[in-house]
Design a protein around this motif. Sequence first.
Motif, mmCIF file in Angstrom:
data_model
loop_
_atom_site.group_PDB
_atom_site.id
_atom_site.type_symbol
_atom_site.label_atom_id
_atom_site.label_comp_id
_atom_site.label_asym_id
_atom_site.label_seq_id
_atom_site.Cartn_x
_atom_site.Cartn_y
_atom_site.Cartn_z
ATOM 1 N N THR A 112 -3.792 -4.026 -35.754
ATOM 2 C CA THR A 112 -2.729 -4.282 -34.702
ATOM 3 C C THR A 112 -3.255 -5.193 -33.445
ATOM 4 N N GLU A 145 -10.336 10.718 -37.096
ATOM 5 C CA GLU A 145 -8.467 9.889 -37.417
ATOM 6 C C GLU A 145 -7.936 11.177 -36.094
ATOM 7 N N SER A 196 -6.543 6.707 -47.306
ATOM 8 C CA SER A 196 -6.948 5.838 -45.610
ATOM 9 C C SER A 196 -8.218 6.638 -45.469
ATOM 10 N N SER A 237 -0.124 2.297 -33.891
ATOM 11 C CA SER A 237 -1.609 2.342 -34.279
ATOM 12 C C SER A 237 -2.338 1.354 -32.867
ATOM 13 N N GLN A 238 -3.191 1.691 -32.712
ATOM 14 C CA GLN A 238 -3.984 1.267 -32.443
ATOM 15 C C GLN A 238 -5.025 0.615 -33.379
ATOM 16 N N SER A 239 -5.255 0.103 -34.327
ATOM 17 C CA SER A 239 -5.990 -0.089 -35.276
ATOM 18 C C SER A 239 -6.592 -1.469 -35.127
ATOM 19 N N ASN A 296 8.013 1.705 -38.898
ATOM 20 C CA ASN A 296 8.103 2.976 -38.109
ATOM 21 C C ASN A 296 10.065 3.189 -37.287
#
Length: 678
Positions: A140, A296, A229, A135-137, A40
């Motif tokens: 992460t 998503e 993805s 990202s809030q995966s 990023n």
Amino acid sequence: MLTALRSSMATRLSALPRDSRDTLFLLVVIAWVVLPQAGNLPLWCSLLAVGVLLWRARLALAGAALPGKWWLLGLLAATVAATLFTHRTLLGRDAGVTMIVVLLALKTLELRARRDAFVIFFLSFFTMLTNFFFSQSLATAAAMLVALLGLLTALVNAHMPVGRPPLRVAARTAGRMALLGAPIMAVLFVLFPRFAPLWGIPGDAMTGRSGLSASMEVGNVASLALDDSIAMRVRFEGAPPPQADLYFRGPVLSSFDGRQWRPLYPRLGQRPPTVRQGPGQLQVFGAPVRYQVTLEPSSRPWLLVLDAAAQPPAVPGFEVFATGELQWVLNRPVTDLLRYSAESHPQYRHGPPGSAAALPPDYRELPPGFNPRTLQLATDLMRESKAPPEDKAALVSAALNRLRTGGYTYTLEPGVYGEHTADEFWFDRKAGFCEHIASAFAVLMRAMDIPARIVTGYQGGEVNGIDDYWVVRQSDAHAWTEVWLAGRGWIRVDPTSAVAPGRVGAFQRLQAPRGIFAEAIANVNPGLALNLRAAWEAMNNRWNQWVLNYTQSKQLNLLKNLGFASPSWEDLGLLLIALLVAGASLGAAWAWWERSQHDPWLRLLARVRKRLEDQAGLQLPASCGPRHMATQVTARFGPQGRGLADWLLQLEAQRYARVQRASLAALQRDLQRLAWPT
């Protein structure tokens, strides 16, 4: 050899001074915090952070002096200028994160005292949180949990100034702190009010990706790189439709300028289609298919639904509009994970069934001067057709038959097309992916005076056997056509299925290239690779459903289950305050109980020492025992202090003598009657 190298490194690290060891550990933690941001950040920022951290590590290993302030001021000025040049601003998410990473890296070059370390700690905590802006995966979150424990370990270690405490001791303390704080964090997560749309961080530059776009420019992409993805997850209520019928409708493109397809404007804000006359007429038949979609982030306002949804999907917190072409859109882009319920009818009729004059002329228009050979092909097909002129379905069948038998192929590397994209597909290249095929087919239909448009979206998907969710990926992005036929309305025609039947349905799903590790597992055991991927995606889905998609509506539903008739966010706040007060009261009670459980013998001795200090001015250390205290009282007060000295010796005997002559309660009563020396 590896064991010897590891042993040598451990020996060298253990021989370092504590400051150097602690600095190296902190640098490793900072690198872990910044690493997920590499994709990023601007390239220069990532290189700067790596270079500064390595430089600081070398200085720590060598015990060398840190650079002077002019070095730091010069680097800071250069990085501010680079940030301004890259982002055109110093404000906003992307520029702000870049500056935070730069400041964190440069601050390590000022790490001289504990005060500097504390600044780095809390700057690192903030940098850790910025990872969730992008990202809030689940991955992460797991990486940041490790970063949190590392930063807490470094913080606890900094509060151990004496000696050389092992890092594992600080790590155990940090782990206990995290465990003690976990219940509080869980309560805050469940009950802290979420004020949409402030809850969540929207992207500054619409950075979410989707396999779809608002327009389709044909032929300008030489090769299509598949993105594996996930675009969305779907859970059906009951049996799902056949995989070949899973067409998730997205943008509808009806305006063509010879190269680019665009939507018709203005169309947003129309009322949902009804059975009344007009371009938006919709009739549905049979039982509906009900399902929930977890979409998503795409940074687009589109809702993906199965053909055809007669009623707007239920999307909490959003307004839903119809475009008049069976597409549903929101009042703002989807910048966070979105879950909604929808109902579709696979059997439907859309569009005016009578005369084509009821349709806008855009559906039949072609720009002049483009694709002359395709126009001639349309004339030839109409001349060769033995069906009546009004039988447009025969012309559609003839075009599909040409695709099946004319040597056309489906490829992801068709090369760049020229000006006449339809001509090149029909006569020269005879190869392309779905956008080439759909565009060429729609141009041919319009050349035969058949209204046609292109629909983009997703086709197919695969079911995850662990949680029974259908997974639709970006590689499932697709384009097909719809043609209008008298008496039938708009009919879906997928010309790609005529060229490559395996592209549609369950026969051959497009696969994105795997990584080295995944490719190795797939070569050894393909079933294991599929099972591992399904398990990981099921875990991510649970994370999405129960954590990221925990919205205000779910909070209010929780209050309903707790007995609130019409809950609001004020009720959430009151319940949260009540729980915090209750928790604080329990903590105070626990502290009082724990204090009361301390050794009463020691508390009695401490009370005597405190009274001697306050009333008699006798200063005694906290480690002073009863016998030493009695000696000091006798030396200071002589015969006047003999009574207190004898009592102290009795207190010692009560604790340590083999045979106790007096109970502690009796000694407490004697102390109250005792004359104190002054």
